[in-house]
Motif scaffolding. Structure first.
Motif, PDB file in Angstrom:
ATOM      1  N   GLY A   1       0.456  -1.448  -1.006  1.00  0.00           N
ATOM      2  CA  GLY A   1       0.131  -0.153   0.273  1.00  0.00           C
ATOM      3  C   GLY A   1       1.115   1.034   0.303  1.00  0.00           C
ATOM      4  O   GLY A   1       2.044   1.371   0.137  1.00  0.00           O
ATOM      5  N   LEU A   2       0.134   2.273  -0.247  1.00  0.00           N
ATOM      6  CA  LEU A   2       0.755   3.495   0.125  1.00  0.00           C
ATOM      7  C   LEU A   2       2.017   4.426   0.979  1.00  0.00           C
ATOM      8  O   LEU A   2       2.727   4.102   1.191  1.00  0.00           O
ATOM      9  CB  LEU A   2      -0.316   4.576   0.718  1.00  0.00           C
ATOM     10  CG  LEU A   2       0.252   6.380   0.259  1.00  0.00           C
ATOM     11  CD1 LEU A   2       0.431   6.562  -0.560  1.00  0.00           C
ATOM     12  CD2 LEU A   2      -0.747   6.907   0.842  1.00  0.00           C
ATOM     13  N   GLU A   3       1.273   3.236   2.487  1.00  0.00           N
ATOM     14  CA  GLU A   3       2.755   3.197   3.741  1.00  0.00           C
ATOM     15  C   GLU A   3       3.862   2.317   3.360  1.00  0.00           C
ATOM     16  O   GLU A   3       4.631   3.140   3.727  1.00  0.00           O
ATOM     17  CB  GLU A   3       2.127   2.214   5.058  1.00  0.00           C
ATOM     18  CG  GLU A   3       3.069   2.009   6.775  1.00  0.00           C
ATOM     19  CD  GLU A   3       2.787   1.686   7.118  1.00  0.00           C
ATOM     20  OE1 GLU A   3       3.411   1.846   8.212  1.00  0.00           O
ATOM     21  OE2 GLU A   3       1.270   1.528   6.988  1.00  0.00           O
ATOM     22  N   GLY A   4       3.806   1.339   2.321  1.00  0.00           N
ATOM     23  CA  GLY A   4       5.399   0.434   2.026  1.00  0.00           C
ATOM     24  C   GLY A   4       5.637   1.423   0.868  1.00  0.00           C
ATOM     25  O   GLY A   4       7.066   1.360   1.113  1.00  0.00           O
ATOM     26  N   LEU A   5       5.157   1.903   0.048  1.00  0.00           N
ATOM     27  CA  LEU A   5       5.813   2.899  -1.173  1.00  0.00           C
ATOM     28  C   LEU A   5       6.096   4.136  -0.794  1.00  0.00           C
ATOM     29  O   LEU A   5       7.404   4.865  -0.469  1.00  0.00           O
ATOM     30  CB  LEU A   5       3.955   3.161  -2.157  1.00  0.00           C
ATOM     31  CG  LEU A   5       4.628   3.967  -3.611  1.00  0.00           C
ATOM     32  CD1 LEU A   5       4.386   4.169  -4.500  1.00  0.00           C
ATOM     33  CD2 LEU A   5       4.882   5.148  -3.017  1.00  0.00           C
TER      34      LEU A   5
END
Length: 450
Positions: A158-162
């Motif tokens: 998700g956005l957190e990993g990116l």
């Protein structure tokens, strides 16, 4: 363009459009941008997304979404001429909300010259499966010029990993609180401690109005403009990626459960023209006023815990006050509808126990005869907590007033209820009086002007 290919782009303002087909069960997708030096952000302020919509340099700005004819687009404006010399790359990413990119049909990224509205580059992403974030493309410097590369790199985190992969510090709760379920019926305001008997209403006005409150209104001179809450990451605080989108199925949320218990609550309305009015034009994601005459007014009816009622609006210079009753302030009167500005109300959450209910609505003051050709988005951004946003449904009636949200005090907790309700005033009845009658505010109205 094919994945991995590149193309020169002009060093000018470019509108990057993330597009997809909409439909039942299709997850939402959000565009974002990261400004990089040696492959990493310099600080969390180099991340531009829905919670942090503008870079301090002015070079990158999240413009927001529009939904028309079965297609949803989310736009970011990148002015390459204003990108700081230290920045080597501007990464253009997308994250999904409510599913994976394998469930999102016809995903693409398109780069357009903002001034000429001409396509510079386009990359259609295909073959996604379980990914919940994507780097779709990037602008990068090469020998003093800029190029665009089609990337197509997916993330399952998700956005957190990116974001963390590029050096962003993320502060996310381990277990997000679920939204408050929709009430069986519209919230009913508590009975005032003392009965209030409104005086007989005067003859119905034929022009927009400002109210005589019951009891008498509190007259406050508009204070100096208040600074908006600091952007996440600008003060060294970790970035919060949480957001809440209200829908017909889940129309309400508790601000307390989202962390919005104090500070300032900023209510923003931005809009765009979807079709042509007489004397108006439409230009890819923003309203263009040929005669600069479209004027939407964000307003709020309020009822305080002690029974006082009134309105905050530009008419009659009733801009309110943030630190005195009614603890609500209208920042200004915007005519552009831009996401970076638009119309803004600020509510002092430190005085939440002084509120009984707040009804936020918008009227067309001039420039259009209904909301039928306008697309608007409402965002409630607490200073400490997750933002709450929703889009207005398509208007199919000749409405000049739309009730956006009802905020009620429920045992010390402010609960936001999505209304998105278009009202049609009767002939000779002002939009303000129409809203009052529909929600039982019980105020008297007299004609007023800006």
């Amino acid at each position: 363009m094919q994945k991995g290919s590149n193309v020169p782009v002009p060093t000018t303002a470019l509108r990057v459009e993330l597009g997809r087909r909409s439909g039942p069960g299709v997850p939402d997708a959000d565009a974002s941008a990261l400004l990089l030096l040696a492959g990493k952000v310099r600080s969390d302020a180099d991340f531009v997304f829905y919670n942090q919509p503008a870079h301090s340099s002015g070079a990158v700005r999240h413009e927001g979404k529009r939904d028309a004819e079965g297609r949803v687009t989310d736009s970011i404006l990148v002015d390459l001429a204003r990108v700081e010399p230290a920045i080597e790359t501007v990464v253009l990413a997308a994250s999904s909300d409510g599913g994976s990119f394998g469930q999102i049909p016809d995903l693409y990224i398109e780069v357009r010259d903002a001034a000429r509205d001409a396509v510079v580059a386009r990359f259609d992403s295909a073959g996604a499966t379980v990914e919940t974030a994507f780097v779709l493309g990037e602008f990068y410097r090469r020998q003093g010029a800029w190029k665009f590369r089609a990337v197509g790199q997916g993330y399952g985190s998700g956005l957190e990993g990116l974001a963390t992969d590029f050096g962003i510090t993320v502060d996310e709760p381990q277990h997000a609180a679920p939204p408050v379920p929709p009430p069986a019926s519209a919230p009913q305001p508590p009975v005032p401690s003392a009965p209030v008997t409104p005086t007989p209403p005067p003859q119905q006005p034929t022009m927009p109005a400002f109210p005589v409150t019951v009891p008498p209104p509190v007259h406050q001179a508009p204070p100096p403009p208040t600074a908006p809450p600091a952007a996440p990451g600008a003060t060294g605080a970790p970035i919060r990626l949480t957001k809440v989108t209200l829908t017909k199925a889940a129309p309400s949320v508790s601000l307390t459960k989202q962390g919005g218990t104090s500070g300032a609550l900023r209510v923003n309305l931005n809009w765009e023209v979807r079709k042509q009015f007489s004397g108006w034009g439409s230009k890819r994601g923003r309203a263009v006023a040929l005669h600069n005459d479209l004027d939407l007014d964000l307003c709020a009816l309020f009822e305080l815990a002690d029974g006082r009622k009134g309105v905050v609006q530009a008419l009659g210079n009733a801009f309110g006050s943030l630190h005195q009753p009614p603890y609500i302030h209208l920042d200004g009167d915007d005519r552009t509808g831009a996401v970076s500005s638009g119309e803004n109300l600020t509510v002092n959450l430190d005085r939440k126990n002084d509120f009984r209910r707040i009804l936020v609505f918008v009227t067309i003051y001039e420039g259009a005869r209904s909301f039928a050709d306008l697309h608007a988005t409402v965002t409630l951004q607490p200073q400490f907590g997750a933002p709450v946003d929703f889009s207005l449904d398509e208007c199919t009636v000749p409405s000049t007033v739309c009730v956006l949200a009802l905020i009620t005090n429920q045992g010390g907790d402010l609960v936001v209820q999505r209304e998105a309700r278009y009202l049609v005033p009767e002939r000779g009845v002002s939009p303000q009086r129409t809203v009052d009658h529909a929600y039982g505010w019980g105020m008297n109205w007299t004609p007023g002007r800006k």
